[in-house]
Design a protein around this motif. Structure first.
Motif, mmCIF file in Angstrom:
data_model
loop_
_atom_site.group_PDB
_atom_site.id
_atom_site.type_symbol
_atom_site.label_atom_id
_atom_site.label_comp_id
_atom_site.label_asym_id
_atom_site.label_seq_id
_atom_site.Cartn_x
_atom_site.Cartn_y
_atom_site.Cartn_z
ATOM 1 N N ASP A 149 0.681 -1.044 0.080
ATOM 2 C CA ASP A 149 0.004 -0.058 0.083
ATOM 3 C C ASP A 149 0.847 1.236 -0.005
ATOM 4 O O ASP A 149 1.304 1.744 1.083
ATOM 5 C CB ASP A 149 -1.013 0.073 1.308
ATOM 6 N N ALA A 169 0.014 4.261 0.194
ATOM 7 C CA ALA A 169 -0.227 5.394 1.109
ATOM 8 C C ALA A 169 0.042 5.039 2.215
ATOM 9 O O ALA A 169 0.114 6.172 3.050
ATOM 10 C CB ALA A 169 -1.861 5.405 0.665
ATOM 11 N N ARG A 170 0.305 3.804 2.716
ATOM 12 C CA ARG A 170 0.591 3.345 4.233
ATOM 13 C C ARG A 170 1.812 2.681 4.074
ATOM 14 O O ARG A 170 1.662 1.551 4.247
ATOM 15 C CB ARG A 170 -0.652 2.970 4.832
ATOM 16 N N THR A 193 4.573 0.140 4.923
ATOM 17 C CA THR A 193 4.902 -0.972 5.791
ATOM 18 C C THR A 193 5.939 -0.644 6.689
ATOM 19 O O THR A 193 7.245 -0.450 6.297
ATOM 20 C CB THR A 193 4.679 -2.357 5.057
ATOM 21 N N THR A 236 12.096 6.110 3.982
ATOM 22 C CA THR A 236 10.863 5.481 3.364
ATOM 23 C C THR A 236 11.205 5.263 2.047
ATOM 24 O O THR A 236 11.870 6.200 1.356
ATOM 25 C CB THR A 236 9.714 6.520 3.448
#
Length: 174
Positions: A6, A8-9, A11, A158
């Protein structure tokens, strides 16, 4: 393996122990639906279930130390959560990608960008070669190689990657 599907989120992926030099390697991943030994190049794609975007993480300092000592460097590559992967897309949906962008951004800045047609070996050649060394099986995942731009990452980074036609992989190192 940890699933990071995902964008948008991101992990959370644990920064591994015993290293001070963790590197990212953005790769296209091949998911096998069947296998065997000594698979011919012209039959290799019939064994593929689908494709995904993945990260091959490497404890570079451990890898290099083992190489320098003439020892196996498996633990430089094989550790908990060392292979984050996105969603696997079936061949019926995406075909067999032979060209398209492969890219990795770290904290919003592009670090790796190339085309999957630049792989040293094609997917069929890779499957044929590997199946000559070990029997492949349904469920095996083959990480196919990385473009230039491999570099170190740290806790808090990220990583957001994609491969055209093969989806995304997004994670944050914790």
């Amino acid at each position: 393996i940890v699933i990071c599907a995902d964008p948008a989120r991101p992990t959370a992926v644990a920064y591994p122990s015993q290293t001070k030099n963790l590197h990212h390697e953005m790769e296209m991943v091949v998911a096998m639906k069947s296998g065997g030994a000594d698979i011919a190049v012209d039959r290799a794609l019939s064994h593929v279930y689908g494709y995904a975007a993945g990260l091959d993480m490497t404890r570079r300092d451990l890898q290099n130390q083992a190489k320098d000592m003439g020892r196996p460097w498996d633990m430089g590559k094989g550790f908990d959560q060392s292979a984050p992967i996105g969603e696997i897309y079936p061949v019926a949906q995406v075909g067999h990608p032979a060209k398209g962008t492969i890219q990795l951004d770290v904290n919003g800045k592009t670090r790796q960008k190339s085309d999957i047609k630049a792989l040293i070996w094609s997917v069929p050649e890779t499957i044929a070669y590997l199946s000559g060394l070990v029997a492949l099986a349904a469920g095996d995942l083959i990480y196919t190689g990385t473009p230039d731009g491999v570099a170190a990452v740290v806790k808090g980074d990220t990583l957001a990657g994609f491969v055209d036609g093969c989806g995304t992989v997004t994670c944050t190192l914790v």
